[in-house]
Design a protein around this motif. Structure first.
Motif, PDB file in Angstrom:
ATOM      1  N   TYR A  54       1.076  -0.933   0.243  1.00  0.00           N
ATOM      2  CA  TYR A  54       0.038  -0.017  -0.110  1.00  0.00           C
ATOM      3  C   TYR A  54       0.874   1.188   0.149  1.00  0.00           C
ATOM      4  CZ  TYR A  54      -3.768   3.354   1.457  1.00  0.00           C
ATOM      5  OH  TYR A  54      -4.426   4.276   1.447  1.00  0.00           O
ATOM      6  N   ALA A  55       0.453   2.271  -0.810  1.00  0.00           N
ATOM      7  CA  ALA A  55       1.321   3.275  -1.114  1.00  0.00           C
ATOM      8  C   ALA A  55       1.239   4.341  -0.136  1.00  0.00           C
ATOM      9  CB  ALA A  55       1.290   3.699  -2.662  1.00  0.00           C
ATOM     10  N   ARG A  56       1.342   4.263   1.036  1.00  0.00           N
ATOM     11  CA  ARG A  56       1.400   5.363   2.177  1.00  0.00           C
ATOM     12  C   ARG A  56       2.138   4.647   3.514  1.00  0.00           C
ATOM     13  NH1 ARG A  56      -1.364   9.679   0.788  1.00  0.00           N
ATOM     14  NH2 ARG A  56      -1.058  11.464   2.067  1.00  0.00           N
ATOM     15  N   PHE A  93      -1.752  -5.688  -4.741  1.00  0.00           N
ATOM     16  CA  PHE A  93      -1.654  -4.471  -4.101  1.00  0.00           C
ATOM     17  C   PHE A  93      -2.929  -4.540  -3.245  1.00  0.00           C
ATOM     18  CE2 PHE A  93      -4.493  -3.835  -7.815  1.00  0.00           C
ATOM     19  CZ  PHE A  93      -5.573  -3.504  -7.369  1.00  0.00           C
ATOM     20  N   SER A  94      -2.902  -3.610  -1.952  1.00  0.00           N
ATOM     21  CA  SER A  94      -4.011  -3.435  -1.184  1.00  0.00           C
ATOM     22  C   SER A  94      -4.943  -2.347  -1.273  1.00  0.00           C
ATOM     23  CB  SER A  94      -3.215  -3.242   0.434  1.00  0.00           C
ATOM     24  OG  SER A  94      -4.042  -3.066   1.428  1.00  0.00           O
ATOM     25  N   THR A  95      -6.302  -2.772  -0.972  1.00  0.00           N
ATOM     26  CA  THR A  95      -7.414  -1.391  -0.872  1.00  0.00           C
ATOM     27  C   THR A  95      -7.594  -1.239   0.426  1.00  0.00           C
ATOM     28  OG1 THR A  95      -8.922  -3.371  -1.331  1.00  0.00           O
ATOM     29  CG2 THR A  95      -7.882  -2.232  -2.970  1.00  0.00           C
ATOM     30  N   GLY A  96      -6.642  -1.630   1.425  1.00  0.00           N
ATOM     31  CA  GLY A  96      -6.826  -1.006   2.855  1.00  0.00           C
ATOM     32  C   GLY A  96      -6.401   0.521   3.087  1.00  0.00           C
ATOM     33  N   GLY A  97      -5.918   0.684   4.221  1.00  0.00           N
ATOM     34  CA  GLY A  97      -5.201   1.794   4.439  1.00  0.00           C
ATOM     35  C   GLY A  97      -6.234   2.838   4.751  1.00  0.00           C
ATOM     36  N   PHE A  98      -6.085   4.046   3.993  1.00  0.00           N
ATOM     37  CA  PHE A  98      -7.195   5.161   3.917  1.00  0.00           C
ATOM     38  C   PHE A  98      -7.846   4.866   2.849  1.00  0.00           C
ATOM     39  CE2 PHE A  98      -4.031   8.068   6.513  1.00  0.00           C
ATOM     40  CZ  PHE A  98      -4.346   7.521   7.677  1.00  0.00           C
ATOM     41  N   SER A  99      -8.094   3.956   2.101  1.00  0.00           N
ATOM     42  CA  SER A  99      -8.478   3.898   0.658  1.00  0.00           C
ATOM     43  C   SER A  99     -10.227   3.952   0.688  1.00  0.00           C
ATOM     44  CB  SER A  99      -8.272   2.802  -0.147  1.00  0.00           C
ATOM     45  OG  SER A  99      -8.409   1.552   0.415  1.00  0.00           O
ATOM     46  N   LYS A 100     -10.776   4.015   1.879  1.00  0.00           N
ATOM     47  CA  LYS A 100     -12.223   4.536   1.799  1.00  0.00           C
ATOM     48  C   LYS A 100     -12.504   5.686   1.595  1.00  0.00           C
ATOM     49  CE  LYS A 100     -13.957   0.690   5.145  1.00  0.00           C
ATOM     50  NZ  LYS A 100     -14.355   0.359   6.588  1.00  0.00           N
ATOM     51  N   ASN A 101     -11.554   6.821   1.822  1.00  0.00           N
ATOM     52  CA  ASN A 101     -11.709   7.983   1.360  1.00  0.00           C
ATOM     53  C   ASN A 101     -11.125   8.011  -0.193  1.00  0.00           C
ATOM     54  OD1 ASN A 101      -9.908  10.517   0.985  1.00  0.00           O
ATOM     55  ND2 ASN A 101     -11.262  11.138   2.484  1.00  0.00           N
ATOM     56  N   TYR A 102     -12.041   8.910  -0.916  1.00  0.00           N
ATOM     57  CA  TYR A 102     -11.929   9.079  -2.112  1.00  0.00           C
ATOM     58  C   TYR A 102     -10.733   9.485  -2.613  1.00  0.00           C
ATOM     59  CZ  TYR A 102     -12.885  10.990  -6.883  1.00  0.00           C
ATOM     60  OH  TYR A 102     -12.926  11.215  -8.313  1.00  0.00           O
ATOM     61  N   PHE A 103     -10.007  10.672  -1.878  1.00  0.00           N
ATOM     62  CA  PHE A 103      -8.953  11.140  -2.393  1.00  0.00           C
ATOM     63  C   PHE A 103      -7.747   9.887  -2.212  1.00  0.00           C
ATOM     64  CE2 PHE A 103      -4.828  12.953  -0.249  1.00  0.00           C
ATOM     65  CZ  PHE A 103      -4.326  13.503  -1.321  1.00  0.00           C
ATOM     66  N   HIS A 104      -7.863   9.224  -1.051  1.00  0.00           N
ATOM     67  CA  HIS A 104      -6.805   8.381  -0.855  1.00  0.00           C
ATOM     68  C   HIS A 104      -6.852   6.917  -1.694  1.00  0.00           C
ATOM     69  CE1 HIS A 104      -4.647  10.015   2.483  1.00  0.00           C
ATOM     70  NE2 HIS A 104      -5.826  10.470   2.899  1.00  0.00           N
ATOM     71  N   SER A 105      -8.294   6.674  -2.300  1.00  0.00           N
ATOM     72  CA  SER A 105      -8.465   5.701  -3.134  1.00  0.00           C
ATOM     73  C   SER A 105      -7.431   6.034  -4.442  1.00  0.00           C
ATOM     74  CB  SER A 105      -9.814   5.427  -3.487  1.00  0.00           C
ATOM     75  OG  SER A 105     -10.412   6.481  -4.244  1.00  0.00           O
ATOM     76  N   VAL A 169       4.999  -6.820  -6.513  1.00  0.00           N
ATOM     77  CA  VAL A 169       4.291  -6.946  -5.181  1.00  0.00           C
ATOM     78  C   VAL A 169       4.473  -5.466  -4.606  1.00  0.00           C
ATOM     79  CG1 VAL A 169       3.975  -7.765  -3.012  1.00  0.00           C
ATOM     80  CG2 VAL A 169       4.967  -9.279  -4.832  1.00  0.00           C
ATOM     81  N   GLY A 170       3.256  -4.703  -4.453  1.00  0.00           N
ATOM     82  CA  GLY A 170       3.318  -3.410  -4.250  1.00  0.00           C
ATOM     83  C   GLY A 170       3.178  -2.352  -5.213  1.00  0.00           C
ATOM     84  N   LEU A 171       3.021  -1.084  -5.146  1.00  0.00           N
ATOM     85  CA  LEU A 171       2.895  -0.182  -6.301  1.00  0.00           C
ATOM     86  C   LEU A 171       4.180   1.024  -6.308  1.00  0.00           C
ATOM     87  CD1 LEU A 171      -1.038   0.362  -6.013  1.00  0.00           C
ATOM     88  CD2 LEU A 171      -0.102  -1.231  -7.472  1.00  0.00           C
ATOM     89  N   LYS A 172       4.267   0.944  -7.623  1.00  0.00           N
ATOM     90  CA  LYS A 172       5.266   2.311  -7.673  1.00  0.00           C
ATOM     91  C   LYS A 172       4.630   3.325  -7.501  1.00  0.00           C
ATOM     92  CE  LYS A 172       7.336  -0.465 -11.414  1.00  0.00           C
ATOM     93  NZ  LYS A 172       7.839  -0.265 -12.932  1.00  0.00           N
ATOM     94  N   ALA A 173       5.103   4.335  -6.513  1.00  0.00           N
ATOM     95  CA  ALA A 173       4.547   5.517  -6.411  1.00  0.00           C
ATOM     96  C   ALA A 173       5.411   6.677  -6.202  1.00  0.00           C
ATOM     97  CB  ALA A 173       3.784   5.395  -5.121  1.00  0.00           C
ATOM     98  N   HIS A 174       4.932   7.887  -6.685  1.00  0.00           N
ATOM     99  CA  HIS A 174       5.726   9.016  -6.469  1.00  0.00           C
ATOM    100  C   HIS A 174       5.720   9.541  -5.114  1.00  0.00           C
ATOM    101  CE1 HIS A 174       6.581  13.426  -6.747  1.00  0.00           C
ATOM    102  NE2 HIS A 174       7.469  13.117  -7.884  1.00  0.00           N
ATOM    103  N   PRO A 175       6.750  10.047  -4.567  1.00  0.00           N
ATOM    104  CA  PRO A 175       6.568  10.582  -3.096  1.00  0.00           C
ATOM    105  C   PRO A 175       5.271  11.726  -3.065  1.00  0.00           C
ATOM    106  CG  PRO A 175       8.917  10.582  -3.615  1.00  0.00           C
ATOM    107  CD  PRO A 175       8.146  10.276  -4.998  1.00  0.00           C
ATOM    108  N   SER A 176       5.190  12.585  -3.790  1.00  0.00           N
ATOM    109  CA  SER A 176       3.941  13.319  -3.861  1.00  0.00           C
ATOM    110  C   SER A 176       2.693  12.947  -4.280  1.00  0.00           C
ATOM    111  CB  SER A 176       4.378  14.620  -4.752  1.00  0.00           C
ATOM    112  OG  SER A 176       5.556  15.193  -4.483  1.00  0.00           O
ATOM    113  N   ASP A 177       1.597  13.583  -3.518  1.00  0.00           N
ATOM    114  CA  ASP A 177       0.351  12.940  -3.995  1.00  0.00           C
ATOM    115  C   ASP A 177      -0.342  13.435  -5.201  1.00  0.00           C
ATOM    116  OD1 ASP A 177      -0.804  11.720  -1.438  1.00  0.00           O
ATOM    117  OD2 ASP A 177      -0.511  13.613  -0.507  1.00  0.00           O
ATOM    118  N   LEU A 178      -1.099  12.688  -5.994  1.00  0.00           N
ATOM    119  CA  LEU A 178      -1.663  13.088  -7.136  1.00  0.00           C
ATOM    120  C   LEU A 178      -0.656  13.288  -8.137  1.00  0.00           C
ATOM    121  CD1 LEU A 178      -4.722  15.291  -6.267  1.00  0.00           C
ATOM    122  CD2 LEU A 178      -4.789  12.703  -6.859  1.00  0.00           C
TER     123      LEU A 178
END
Length: 381
Positions: A54-56, A93-105, A169-178
């Motif tokens: 999960y990417a956070r 990948f996981s859809t746990g974490g904060f992903s119930k929130n639209y922004f985080h999804s 396993v896991g997602l490549k993610a940029h350190p910044s949001d969006l």
């Protein structure tokens, strides 16, 4: 092409935001034990013992609800027997974490999933954990179908041993949001995602056209951070030459996408509804109204990357006089004079509960008028 029983290779894409590893060769996933086996005759000292996909990862409270996968590298003869052999590569990948929130999804899951999966050109299987804790696979179903030609696999319910020749396993993610950093993702940017979304949801407008009266969307909030004088804002916008409309975008993603895409300017108080900027036509304008004591977080979440989507961005930070805190705290309260010290005094959980859920906004329309005039200038530029 790698064969089953062949030596496995390992690539590490991890950064401050996410742990992500790519395994090639003989890779087997045992869903019942949440274990990934990579066949190996040599020692791989850089392989982690566990991965939470999960990417956070920098937010401990988010990671508490993310399942961990054990990573083991036994010799090929000690690998579990393959129950089902898959021809396509996989992404876990996981859809746990904060992903119930639209922004985080979007910023924690869908955007990094897009960046991670694009090279496979839909020939990839999504293996999802914590699916029951999120609505991602239903809310973002159309986008998932655009990214993969296969059904999503709920790995938490999978009792078989699935075998692959390639797995991330896991997602490549940029350190910044969006955001998507083009360098590790073959020149991809967030703009590539917004283009794909316009196709996925059959949105009519790719870019802003010429309008004598630009269409302005004011996002209405019904719970937290409400805009108390939103009707007066509609009238002000109309007087200045906009064609304004007030919408509560709600939870239905496809209808929200079509509404947002029909506008040239979007105005919203800080919150997940601003994530809908991903559906705006290019050259549209985003105006974020930032509540008191949220300047840093407002900019980090929504202010840094609209340009990557070829959008224009304005922000309006309210004064204490425009906050519903007015009259509830003395003028010399740390909440006004030094919000950071106030946060340290009461603790982060209490601070964010206060700032995010106990505050509404009553705009100084004479002051906000300047921001709307800047938007008109940007439209004409």
């Amino acid at each position: 092409m790698a064969e089953y029983g062949a030596e496995s290779g390992v690539l590490n894409y991890s950064n401050s935001r996410s742990d992500a590893y790519e395994f090639t060769g003989d890779v087997r996933l045992e869903g019942s034990s949440a274990t990934i086996f990579i066949g190996s005759t040599v020692n791989h000292p850089n392989i982690p013992h566990t991965i939470k996909p999960y990417a956070r990862k920098f937010v401990a409270v988010a990671m508490k609800s993310v399942s961990a996968f054990k990573i083991k590298a036994p010799p090929p003869e000690k690998l579990p027997h393959c129950t089902k052999t898959m021809d396509a590569p996989a992404i876990v990948f996981s859809t746990g974490g904060f992903s119930k929130n639209y922004f985080h999804s979007v910023t924690d899951v869908m955007l990094p999933l897009f960046a991670t999966s694009q090279r496979f050109k839909r020939n990839v299987i999504f293996l999802v954990t914590n699916q029951n804790s999120s609505r991602i696979t239903s809310e973002h179903r159309k986008t998932l179908e655009t990214l993969s030609r296969y059904e999503v696999v709920d790995i938490d319910r999978e009792n078989r041993t699935l075998c692959f020749k390639n797995m991330i396993v896991g997602l490549k993610a940029h350190p910044s949001d969006l955001s998507i950093d083009p360098s590790p993702f073959s020149s991809l940017s967030t703009r590539n995602l917004t283009r794909l979304l316009r196709t996925t949801y059959s949105l009519k407008r790719d870019s802003v056209g010429d309008h004598s009266r630009p269409r302005l969307l004011i996002v209405s909030r019904k719970k937290y951070r409400k805009l108390a004088n939103e009707l007066e804002l509609v009238e002000l916008a109309r007087e200045l030459g906009f064609d304004p409309a007030l919408h509560d975008l709600g939870d239905h993603l496809e209808s929200s996408a079509k509404i947002v895409n029909s506008f040239d300017v979007m105005v919203a108080v800080h919150g997940s509804a601003l994530t809908n900027m991903i559906f705006l036509p290019e050259n549209a304008i985003v105006i974020q109204i930032i509540p008191w004591a949220l300047n840093y977080y407002g900019r980090v979440c929504f202010g840094m990357n609209p340009q990557e989507m070829k959008l224009k961005y304005l922000e309006y930070s309210i004064t204490p006089n425009e906050s519903s805190f007015l009259g509830n705290y003395s003028n010399d309260s740390l909440l006004y004079t030094n919000p950071i010290k106030y946060r340290d005094k009461i603790g982060e959980p209490a601070y964010f509960m206060l700032i995010l859920t106990k505050q509404n906004v009553n705009l100084d329309l004479a002051r906000f008028k300047d921001t709307l005039l800047k938007a008109l200038d940007l439209m004409a530029a």
